[in-house]
Scaffold this motif. Structure first.
Motif, PDB file in Angstrom:
ATOM      1  N   ASN A 239       0.801  -1.231   0.000  1.00 19.50           N
ATOM      2  CA  ASN A 239       0.000   0.000   0.000  1.00 19.50           C
ATOM      3  C   ASN A 239       0.831   1.277   0.000  1.00 19.50           C
ATOM      4  OD1 ASN A 239      -2.258  -1.649   0.091  1.00 19.50           O
ATOM      5  ND2 ASN A 239      -2.525  -1.455   2.300  1.00 19.50           N
ATOM      6  N   HIS A 240       1.910   1.306   0.751  1.00 19.55           N
ATOM      7  CA  HIS A 240       2.670   2.549   0.892  1.00 19.55           C
ATOM      8  C   HIS A 240       3.430   2.925  -0.381  1.00 19.55           C
ATOM      9  CE1 HIS A 240       5.782  -0.436   1.515  1.00 19.55           C
ATOM     10  NE2 HIS A 240       6.716   0.486   1.607  1.00 19.55           N
ATOM     11  N   LEU A 241       3.473   2.038  -1.354  1.00 25.73           N
ATOM     12  CA  LEU A 241       4.177   2.309  -2.612  1.00 25.73           C
ATOM     13  C   LEU A 241       3.228   2.681  -3.757  1.00 25.73           C
ATOM     14  CD1 LEU A 241       6.747  -0.644  -2.530  1.00 25.73           C
ATOM     15  CD2 LEU A 241       7.153   1.745  -1.887  1.00 25.73           C
ATOM     16  N   HIS A 242       1.941   2.672  -3.514  1.00 27.89           N
ATOM     17  CA  HIS A 242       0.975   2.843  -4.602  1.00 27.89           C
ATOM     18  C   HIS A 242       1.106   4.184  -5.318  1.00 27.89           C
ATOM     19  CE1 HIS A 242      -2.031  -0.420  -3.051  1.00 27.89           C
ATOM     20  NE2 HIS A 242      -0.913  -0.920  -3.534  1.00 27.89           N
ATOM     21  N   VAL A 243       1.082   5.261  -4.563  1.00 28.46           N
ATOM     22  CA  VAL A 243       1.107   6.581  -5.208  1.00 28.46           C
ATOM     23  C   VAL A 243       2.440   6.821  -5.909  1.00 28.46           C
ATOM     24  CG1 VAL A 243       1.141   9.061  -4.737  1.00 28.46           C
ATOM     25  CG2 VAL A 243      -0.670   7.639  -3.783  1.00 28.46           C
ATOM     26  N   GLU A 244       3.533   6.481  -5.252  1.00 27.44           N
ATOM     27  CA  GLU A 244       4.866   6.688  -5.844  1.00 27.44           C
ATOM     28  C   GLU A 244       4.969   6.043  -7.216  1.00 27.44           C
ATOM     29  OE1 GLU A 244       9.493   5.167  -5.135  1.00 27.44           O
ATOM     30  OE2 GLU A 244       8.000   4.937  -3.531  1.00 27.44           O
ATOM     31  N   TRP A 245       4.580   4.767  -7.321  1.00 28.47           N
ATOM     32  CA  TRP A 245       4.756   4.067  -8.588  1.00 28.47           C
ATOM     33  C   TRP A 245       3.645   4.376  -9.586  1.00 28.47           C
ATOM     34  CZ3 TRP A 245       9.025   2.148 -10.487  1.00 28.47           C
ATOM     35  CH2 TRP A 245      10.074   1.912  -9.598  1.00 28.47           C
ATOM     36  N   SER A 246       2.488   4.760  -9.110  1.00 24.53           N
ATOM     37  CA  SER A 246       1.444   5.214 -10.037  1.00 24.53           C
ATOM     38  C   SER A 246       1.887   6.488 -10.741  1.00 24.53           C
ATOM     39  CB  SER A 246       0.131   5.457  -9.279  1.00 24.53           C
ATOM     40  OG  SER A 246      -0.424   4.257  -8.798  1.00 24.53           O
ATOM     41  N   ILE A 247       2.488   7.401  -9.994  1.00 29.08           N
ATOM     42  CA  ILE A 247       2.973   8.646 -10.600  1.00 29.08           C
ATOM     43  C   ILE A 247       4.106   8.356 -11.580  1.00 29.08           C
ATOM     44  CG2 ILE A 247       4.176  10.808 -10.113  1.00 29.08           C
ATOM     45  CD1 ILE A 247       2.519  11.038  -7.548  1.00 29.08           C
ATOM     46  N   LYS A 248       5.007   7.462 -11.204  1.00 29.67           N
ATOM     47  CA  LYS A 248       6.095   7.112 -12.123  1.00 29.67           C
ATOM     48  C   LYS A 248       5.548   6.496 -13.416  1.00 29.67           C
ATOM     49  CE  LYS A 248       9.797   6.371  -8.728  1.00 29.67           C
ATOM     50  NZ  LYS A 248      10.734   5.395  -8.137  1.00 29.67           N
ATOM     51  N   ALA A 249       4.519   5.675 -13.299  1.00 29.33           N
ATOM     52  CA  ALA A 249       3.939   5.066 -14.494  1.00 29.33           C
ATOM     53  C   ALA A 249       3.270   6.115 -15.372  1.00 29.33           C
ATOM     54  CB  ALA A 249       2.934   3.991 -14.088  1.00 29.33           C
ATOM     55  N   LEU A 250       2.543   7.044 -14.761  1.00 27.54           N
ATOM     56  CA  LEU A 250       1.923   8.124 -15.529  1.00 27.54           C
ATOM     57  C   LEU A 250       2.986   8.962 -16.233  1.00 27.54           C
ATOM     58  CD1 LEU A 250      -0.789   9.279 -12.965  1.00 27.54           C
ATOM     59  CD2 LEU A 250      -1.234   8.179 -15.167  1.00 27.54           C
ATOM     60  N   GLU A 251       4.048   9.263 -15.534  1.00 25.71           N
ATOM     61  CA  GLU A 251       5.124  10.060 -16.131  1.00 25.71           C
ATOM     62  C   GLU A 251       5.821   9.312 -17.269  1.00 25.71           C
ATOM     63  OE1 GLU A 251       7.471  10.961 -12.705  1.00 25.71           O
ATOM     64  OE2 GLU A 251       6.325  12.778 -12.210  1.00 25.71           O
ATOM     65  N   ALA A 252       5.712   7.982 -17.233  1.00 27.52           N
ATOM     66  CA  ALA A 252       6.272   7.168 -18.327  1.00 27.52           C
ATOM     67  C   ALA A 252       5.293   7.016 -19.485  1.00 27.52           C
ATOM     68  CB  ALA A 252       6.667   5.794 -17.794  1.00 27.52           C
ATOM     69  N   GLY A 253       4.121   7.642 -19.364  1.00 29.08           N
ATOM     70  CA  GLY A 253       3.147   7.607 -20.450  1.00 29.08           C
ATOM     71  C   GLY A 253       2.209   6.424 -20.427  1.00 29.08           C
ATOM     72  N   LYS A 254       2.078   5.773 -19.275  1.00 31.86           N
ATOM     73  CA  LYS A 254       1.212   4.599 -19.170  1.00 31.86           C
ATOM     74  C   LYS A 254      -0.053   4.927 -18.380  1.00 31.86           C
ATOM     75  CE  LYS A 254       4.817   2.380 -20.807  1.00 31.86           C
ATOM     76  NZ  LYS A 254       4.942   2.135 -22.269  1.00 31.86           N
ATOM     77  N   ALA A 255      -1.173   4.373 -18.828  1.00 29.03           N
ATOM     78  CA  ALA A 255      -2.385   4.405 -18.016  1.00 29.03           C
ATOM     79  C   ALA A 255      -2.167   3.498 -16.814  1.00 29.03           C
ATOM     80  CB  ALA A 255      -3.584   3.941 -18.831  1.00 29.03           C
ATOM     81  N   VAL A 256      -2.897   3.751 -15.724  1.00 30.44           N
ATOM     82  CA  VAL A 256      -2.630   3.045 -14.465  1.00 30.44           C
ATOM     83  C   VAL A 256      -3.916   2.537 -13.825  1.00 30.44           C
ATOM     84  CG1 VAL A 256      -1.755   3.274 -12.106  1.00 30.44           C
ATOM     85  CG2 VAL A 256      -0.554   4.404 -13.996  1.00 30.44           C
ATOM     86  N   LEU A 257      -3.884   1.274 -13.450  1.00 37.27           N
ATOM     87  CA  LEU A 257      -4.892   0.681 -12.575  1.00 37.27           C
ATOM     88  C   LEU A 257      -4.142   0.198 -11.351  1.00 37.27           C
ATOM     89  CD1 LEU A 257      -7.881  -0.171 -12.189  1.00 37.27           C
ATOM     90  CD2 LEU A 257      -7.258  -2.377 -13.177  1.00 37.27           C
ATOM     91  N   CYS A 258      -4.370   0.871 -10.208  1.00 37.69           N
ATOM     92  CA  CYS A 258      -3.617   0.601  -9.001  1.00 37.69           C
ATOM     93  C   CYS A 258      -4.506  -0.046  -7.949  1.00 37.69           C
ATOM     94  CB  CYS A 258      -3.022   1.893  -8.442  1.00 37.69           C
ATOM     95  SG  CYS A 258      -2.039   1.650  -6.939  1.00 37.69           S
ATOM     96  N   GLU A 259      -3.963  -1.018  -7.246  1.00 40.24           N
ATOM     97  CA  GLU A 259      -4.731  -1.698  -6.208  1.00 40.24           C
ATOM     98  C   GLU A 259      -5.165  -0.724  -5.118  1.00 40.24           C
ATOM     99  OE1 GLU A 259      -6.466  -4.204  -5.252  1.00 40.24           O
ATOM    100  OE2 GLU A 259      -6.188  -5.048  -7.250  1.00 40.24           O
ATOM    101  N   LYS A 260      -6.227  -1.122  -4.432  1.00 39.41           N
ATOM    102  CA  LYS A 260      -6.722  -0.339  -3.309  1.00 39.41           C
ATOM    103  C   LYS A 260      -5.922  -0.678  -2.052  1.00 39.41           C
ATOM    104  CE  LYS A 260      -8.318  -4.147  -1.601  1.00 39.41           C
ATOM    105  NZ  LYS A 260      -7.651  -4.690  -0.391  1.00 39.41           N
ATOM    106  N   PRO A 261      -5.815   0.255  -1.109  1.00 33.19           N
ATOM    107  CA  PRO A 261      -6.193   1.656  -1.244  1.00 33.19           C
ATOM    108  C   PRO A 261      -5.163   2.370  -2.103  1.00 33.19           C
ATOM    109  CG  PRO A 261      -5.094   1.344   0.844  1.00 33.19           C
ATOM    110  CD  PRO A 261      -5.196  -0.019   0.210  1.00 33.19           C
TER     111      PRO A 261
END
Length: 320
Positions: free
Chosen positions: A76-98
């Motif tokens: 859980n504590h890594l969700h936002v960090e890696w979601s942002i990195k994926a967006l910055e890499a040009g990828k759409a993101v589906l991230c687990e909850k929360p």
């Protein structure tokens, strides 16, 4: 619809058991890559998706030009960090909850989503299940009369201290793992946000909540729910109206914990039962994400929806 090519960031057990097979089975989706440094963890994914590439680090996965969307099942504590990195890499993101640890984190992610112009959502699969879509419709059409009370329960037993659900530093605890369901489900079905927190209590141990009980006031109805990761398995949600009670017997792990059913019980002791067998809500989630990504179809659970649940959770944490 054209094919959405997926990469999975991390070889978690949940990705192996649920979301990897769901991506592989979904119409309009293809699992093309996995990010993990462990060949042993990659092998069972390749057993059902033999053409899947394996990247030994997450950065290589994000830079893979053949990937359209990233599924993130990290702690859980890594969700936002890696979601942002994926967006910055040009990828759409589906991230687990929360999707975040608090509303401030989700605000950062919303800003990153808006800056990228890409689809980013929390993997809140229940809203894609016809059980919950039907429950929402029944409430809107007044099938139980005026709603007066909602109560929800979700529990299971897990005392494995090696499991991230029992590790405070990884964002463990019952509320973050399953509180999103008892809170978000009520908001989704009723279309309402809470007016205030009435009470909250929790049993804490080593920085995680083993049990939590909470009550909120909504406009026109009260709400009570509990979660626990140290109690026998249970899950149910009841919407108590002036004319009938609507109960969801397996609201969260449909087809796994039990068969998904909606029961409407009336004062004359008549009961209407609707059943939803053989529905895989994880497959439906992947297909809905694909339609939104490729066709611009509305997505049933936005980051703003996830933020609303997190706001409830933040209030509970602040009170216990």
């Amino acid at each position: 619809m054209s094919i959405v090519k997926w990469g999975i960031l991390g070889a978690s057990n949940f990705a192996l058991d649920k979301m990897g097979p769901a991506i592989h089975a979904a119409k309009g989706a293809e699992l093309v890559a996995l990010g993990t440094s462990s060949a042993a963890k990659a092998a069972p994914f390749q057993a059902f998706a033999p053409g899947m590439r394996v990247h030994e680090n997450y950065e290589d996965l994000l830079s893979d030009p053949d990937i359209d969307a990233i599924y993130i099942p990290l702690p859980n504590h890594l969700h936002v960090e890696w979601s942002i990195k994926a967006l910055e890499a040009g990828k759409a993101v589906l991230c687990e909850k929360p999707v975040g640890m608090n509303t401030a984190e989700i605000d950062r992610l919303i800003a990153a989503r808006d800056a990228s112009g890409l689809l980013c959502a929390e993997a809140y699969m229940i809203v894609h299940h016809p059980q919950w879509q039907r429950a929402q419709a029944l409430l809107k059409e007044g099938a139980i009369g005026e709603l007066r009370h909602v109560n929800a329960a979700f529990s299971f037993f897990n005392d494995d201290m090696g499991n991230i659900r029992n590790q405070a530093q990884a964002g463990g605890g019952g509320l973050r793992d399953i509180g999103v369901y008892v809170m978000g489900a009520a908001r989704f079905a009723t279309g309402q946000e809470p007016l205030r927190l009435d009470y909250a209590r929790a049993e804490m141990d080593q920085g995680i909540d083993l049990f939590a009980d909470m009550g909120f006031a909504f406009e026109g109805f009260s709400y009570q729910a509990f979660t626990s990761i140290r109690m026998a398995p249970r899950q149910e949600v009841h919407f108590h109206g002036e004319q009938a009670v609507m109960s969801l017997t397996c609201p969260f792990n449909a087809g796994i914990f039990d068969q998904a059913e909606i029961h409407i019980s009336r004062p004359d002791q008549s009961v209407t039962i609707e059943r939803f067998p053989r529905v895989n809500q994880y497959v439906l989630q992947v297909e809905a994400f694909g339609r939104s990504l490729k066709e611009g179809a509305p997505y049933d659970w936005t980051l703003e929806d996830a933020r609303g649940t997190q706001a409830m959770m933040d209030q509970v944490f602040a009170a216990v």
